[in-house]
Scaffold this motif. Structure first.
Motif, PDB file in Angstrom:
ATOM      1  N   MET A 199       0.875  -1.163   0.000  1.00 32.38           N
ATOM      2  CA  MET A 199       0.000   0.000   0.000  1.00 32.38           C
ATOM      3  C   MET A 199       0.913   1.214   0.000  1.00 32.38           C
ATOM      4  SD  MET A 199      -3.014   1.451   0.105  1.00 32.38           S
ATOM      5  CE  MET A 199      -4.119   0.127   0.557  1.00 32.38           C
ATOM      6  N   ASP A 200       0.750   2.060  -1.022  1.00 35.12           N
ATOM      7  CA  ASP A 200       1.551   3.276  -1.030  1.00 35.12           C
ATOM      8  C   ASP A 200       0.642   4.483  -0.895  1.00 35.12           C
ATOM      9  OD1 ASP A 200       1.185   4.517  -3.896  1.00 35.12           O
ATOM     10  OD2 ASP A 200       1.653   2.418  -4.275  1.00 35.12           O
ATOM     11  N   VAL A 201       1.225   5.541  -0.357  1.00 30.93           N
ATOM     12  CA  VAL A 201       0.471   6.752  -0.049  1.00 30.93           C
ATOM     13  C   VAL A 201       1.187   7.948  -0.660  1.00 30.93           C
ATOM     14  CG1 VAL A 201      -0.508   8.165   1.794  1.00 30.93           C
ATOM     15  CG2 VAL A 201      -0.168   5.700   2.166  1.00 30.93           C
ATOM     16  N   HIS A 202       0.412   8.782  -1.328  1.00 31.25           N
ATOM     17  CA  HIS A 202       0.899  10.044  -1.894  1.00 31.25           C
ATOM     18  C   HIS A 202       0.163  11.148  -1.141  1.00 31.25           C
ATOM     19  CE1 HIS A 202       2.405   7.892  -5.559  1.00 31.25           C
ATOM     20  NE2 HIS A 202       1.452   7.061  -5.161  1.00 31.25           N
ATOM     21  N   HIS A 203       0.864  11.904  -0.314  1.00 29.08           N
ATOM     22  CA  HIS A 203       0.239  12.910   0.548  1.00 29.08           C
ATOM     23  C   HIS A 203       0.029  14.237  -0.160  1.00 29.08           C
ATOM     24  CE1 HIS A 203       0.366  10.592   4.220  1.00 29.08           C
ATOM     25  NE2 HIS A 203       1.605  10.243   3.934  1.00 29.08           N
ATOM     26  N   GLY A 204      -1.228  14.630  -0.281  1.00 33.16           N
ATOM     27  CA  GLY A 204      -1.586  15.988  -0.652  1.00 33.16           C
ATOM     28  C   GLY A 204      -1.228  16.464  -2.041  1.00 33.16           C
ATOM     29  N   GLY A 205      -0.798  15.582  -2.914  1.00 35.01           N
ATOM     30  CA  GLY A 205      -0.373  16.026  -4.232  1.00 35.01           C
ATOM     31  C   GLY A 205      -1.478  16.200  -5.255  1.00 35.01           C
ATOM     32  N   MET A 206      -2.702  15.784  -4.913  1.00 35.87           N
ATOM     33  CA  MET A 206      -3.786  15.850  -5.896  1.00 35.87           C
ATOM     34  C   MET A 206      -5.076  16.426  -5.306  1.00 35.87           C
ATOM     35  SD  MET A 206      -3.242  12.403  -8.141  1.00 35.87           S
ATOM     36  CE  MET A 206      -4.262  13.019  -9.466  1.00 35.87           C
ATOM     37  N   PRO A 207      -5.011  17.613  -4.697  1.00 28.04           N
ATOM     38  CA  PRO A 207      -6.258  18.189  -4.172  1.00 28.04           C
ATOM     39  C   PRO A 207      -7.242  18.431  -5.309  1.00 28.04           C
ATOM     40  CG  PRO A 207      -4.505  19.820  -4.136  1.00 28.04           C
ATOM     41  CD  PRO A 207      -3.879  18.511  -4.525  1.00 28.04           C
ATOM     42  N   GLY A 208      -8.494  18.100  -5.055  1.00 18.80           N
ATOM     43  CA  GLY A 208      -9.530  18.289  -6.067  1.00 18.80           C
ATOM     44  C   GLY A 208      -9.560  17.226  -7.144  1.00 18.80           C
ATOM     45  N   VAL A 209      -8.794  16.140  -6.979  1.00 18.20           N
ATOM     46  CA  VAL A 209      -8.761  15.090  -7.987  1.00 18.20           C
ATOM     47  C   VAL A 209     -10.174  14.574  -8.252  1.00 18.20           C
ATOM     48  CG1 VAL A 209      -8.296  13.217  -6.329  1.00 18.20           C
ATOM     49  CG2 VAL A 209      -7.604  12.956  -8.716  1.00 18.20           C
ATOM     50  N   GLY A 233       5.408  10.756 -10.067  1.00 15.61           N
ATOM     51  CA  GLY A 233       5.444  11.070  -8.644  1.00 15.61           C
ATOM     52  C   GLY A 233       5.630   9.859  -7.755  1.00 15.61           C
ATOM     53  N   ALA A 234       6.795   9.741  -7.160  1.00 14.61           N
ATOM     54  CA  ALA A 234       7.060   8.633  -6.244  1.00 14.61           C
ATOM     55  C   ALA A 234       6.186   8.778  -4.998  1.00 14.61           C
ATOM     56  CB  ALA A 234       8.531   8.606  -5.847  1.00 14.61           C
ATOM     57  N   PRO A 235       5.779   7.671  -4.402  1.00 13.01           N
ATOM     58  CA  PRO A 235       4.964   7.753  -3.184  1.00 13.01           C
ATOM     59  C   PRO A 235       5.761   8.290  -2.001  1.00 13.01           C
ATOM     60  CG  PRO A 235       5.389   5.451  -3.785  1.00 13.01           C
ATOM     61  CD  PRO A 235       5.996   6.303  -4.838  1.00 13.01           C
ATOM     62  N   ASP A 236       5.044   8.900  -1.063  1.00 12.32           N
ATOM     63  CA  ASP A 236       5.646   9.392   0.167  1.00 12.32           C
ATOM     64  C   ASP A 236       5.870   8.259   1.164  1.00 12.32           C
ATOM     65  OD1 ASP A 236       5.645  12.281  -0.441  1.00 12.32           O
ATOM     66  OD2 ASP A 236       3.471  11.992  -0.475  1.00 12.32           O
ATOM     67  N   GLU A 237       5.022   7.244   1.101  1.00 12.73           N
ATOM     68  CA  GLU A 237       5.111   6.090   1.987  1.00 12.73           C
ATOM     69  C   GLU A 237       4.822   4.824   1.192  1.00 12.73           C
ATOM     70  OE1 GLU A 237       2.623   6.219   5.511  1.00 12.73           O
ATOM     71  OE2 GLU A 237       2.447   8.398   5.268  1.00 12.73           O
ATOM     72  N   ALA A 253       3.864  -6.444  -6.135  1.00 11.41           N
ATOM     73  CA  ALA A 253       5.174  -6.181  -6.730  1.00 11.41           C
ATOM     74  C   ALA A 253       6.239  -7.029  -6.047  1.00 11.41           C
ATOM     75  CB  ALA A 253       5.520  -4.700  -6.589  1.00 11.41           C
ATOM     76  N   PRO A 254       7.380  -7.205  -6.710  1.00 12.93           N
ATOM     77  CA  PRO A 254       8.452  -7.974  -6.091  1.00 12.93           C
ATOM     78  C   PRO A 254       9.153  -7.224  -4.963  1.00 12.93           C
ATOM     79  CG  PRO A 254       9.130  -7.199  -8.248  1.00 12.93           C
ATOM     80  CD  PRO A 254       7.682  -6.846  -8.088  1.00 12.93           C
ATOM     81  N   SER A 255       9.029  -5.886  -4.943  1.00 10.04           N
ATOM     82  CA  SER A 255       9.722  -5.095  -3.922  1.00 10.04           C
ATOM     83  C   SER A 255       9.113  -3.695  -3.856  1.00 10.04           C
ATOM     84  CB  SER A 255      11.204  -4.956  -4.270  1.00 10.04           C
ATOM     85  OG  SER A 255      11.355  -4.196  -5.463  1.00 10.04           O
ATOM     86  N   ALA A 256       9.411  -3.003  -2.753  1.00  8.09           N
ATOM     87  CA  ALA A 256       8.994  -1.604  -2.625  1.00  8.09           C
ATOM     88  C   ALA A 256       9.663  -0.749  -3.697  1.00  8.09           C
ATOM     89  CB  ALA A 256       9.324  -1.084  -1.230  1.00  8.09           C
ATOM     90  N   GLU A 257      10.882  -1.120  -4.070  1.00 10.13           N
ATOM     91  CA  GLU A 257      11.591  -0.373  -5.117  1.00 10.13           C
ATOM     92  C   GLU A 257      10.850  -0.450  -6.447  1.00 10.13           C
ATOM     93  OE1 GLU A 257      13.079  -2.596  -3.002  1.00 10.13           O
ATOM     94  OE2 GLU A 257      14.132  -1.124  -1.778  1.00 10.13           O
ATOM     95  N   ALA A 258      10.257  -1.587  -6.745  1.00  6.72           N
ATOM     96  CA  ALA A 258       9.476  -1.730  -7.986  1.00  6.72           C
ATOM     97  C   ALA A 258       8.251  -0.824  -7.949  1.00  6.72           C
ATOM     98  CB  ALA A 258       9.072  -3.180  -8.198  1.00  6.72           C
ATOM     99  N   VAL A 259       7.626  -0.697  -6.781  1.00  9.40           N
ATOM    100  CA  VAL A 259       6.488   0.213  -6.624  1.00  9.40           C
ATOM    101  C   VAL A 259       6.944   1.649  -6.874  1.00  9.40           C
ATOM    102  CG1 VAL A 259       4.791   1.111  -4.980  1.00  9.40           C
ATOM    103  CG2 VAL A 259       5.318  -1.339  -5.007  1.00  9.40           C
ATOM    104  N   THR A 260       8.062   2.013  -6.313  1.00  5.73           N
ATOM    105  CA  THR A 260       8.599   3.362  -6.520  1.00  5.73           C
ATOM    106  C   THR A 260       8.876   3.615  -7.995  1.00  5.73           C
ATOM    107  OG1 THR A 260       9.558   3.440  -4.311  1.00  5.73           O
ATOM    108  CG2 THR A 260      10.502   4.929  -5.952  1.00  5.73           C
ATOM    109  N   ARG A 261       9.495   2.656  -8.670  1.00  7.19           N
ATOM    110  CA  ARG A 261       9.842   2.844 -10.094  1.00  7.19           C
ATOM    111  C   ARG A 261       8.612   3.098 -10.963  1.00  7.19           C
ATOM    112  NH1 ARG A 261      13.604  -1.232  -8.977  1.00  7.19           N
ATOM    113  NH2 ARG A 261      12.234  -2.813  -9.851  1.00  7.19           N
ATOM    114  N   VAL A 262       7.548   2.332 -10.767  1.00  6.31           N
ATOM    115  CA  VAL A 262       6.365   2.534 -11.600  1.00  6.31           C
ATOM    116  C   VAL A 262       5.749   3.900 -11.331  1.00  6.31           C
ATOM    117  CG1 VAL A 262       4.610   1.430 -10.130  1.00  6.31           C
ATOM    118  CG2 VAL A 262       4.337   1.390 -12.592  1.00  6.31           C
ATOM    119  N   HIS A 263       5.743   4.347 -10.082  1.00  6.46           N
ATOM    120  CA  HIS A 263       5.188   5.661  -9.776  1.00  6.46           C
ATOM    121  C   HIS A 263       6.087   6.792 -10.293  1.00  6.46           C
ATOM    122  CE1 HIS A 263       2.517   3.398  -7.129  1.00  6.46           C
ATOM    123  NE2 HIS A 263       1.705   4.431  -7.271  1.00  6.46           N
ATOM    124  N   GLU A 264       7.385   6.601 -10.243  1.00  9.42           N
ATOM    125  CA  GLU A 264       8.284   7.616 -10.801  1.00  9.42           C
ATOM    126  C   GLU A 264       8.045   7.784 -12.298  1.00  9.42           C
ATOM    127  OE1 GLU A 264      12.088   7.419  -7.760  1.00  9.42           O
ATOM    128  OE2 GLU A 264      12.121   6.167  -9.556  1.00  9.42           O
TER     129      GLU A 264
END
Length: 83
Positions: A5-15, A71-75, A56-67
């Motif tokens: 579970m990844d979290v992106h804080h506050g980057g999409m107000p009004g989405v 926007g990489a996740p905050d958590e 995903a195989p790792s948290a790094e893989a989650v980060t890569r797809v979001h990048e």
């Protein structure tokens, strides 16, 4: 593979639902290439917080797809158990 579970804080107000769907669909289009599976995406338009559940195989893989999406996740939290 592990669920994350990844979290992106506050980057999409009004989405909107359409914008959330477009982002989710863009991630799904990269699943095979990135070696992940996007399960579900949620958002709180008021705070702009977005949550994604990804297999995903790792948290790094989650980060890569979001990048790749801009926007990489905050958590990132592993979710080892579910019912």
């Amino acid at each position: 593979m592990t669920m994350f579970m990844d979290v992106h804080h506050g980057g999409m107000p009004g989405v909107t639902a359409d914008q959330l769907r477009q982002g989710h669909d863009a991630a799904v289009a990269m699943e095979q290439e990135m070696g992940v599976r996007i399960e579900h995406t949620w958002a709180d338009p008021e705070s702009g917080t977005v949550f994604c559940l990804t297999e995903a195989p790792s948290a790094e893989a989650v980060t890569r797809v979001h990048e790749r999406l801009g926007g990489a996740p905050d958590e990132i939290h592993p979710v080892p158990l579910s019912v």
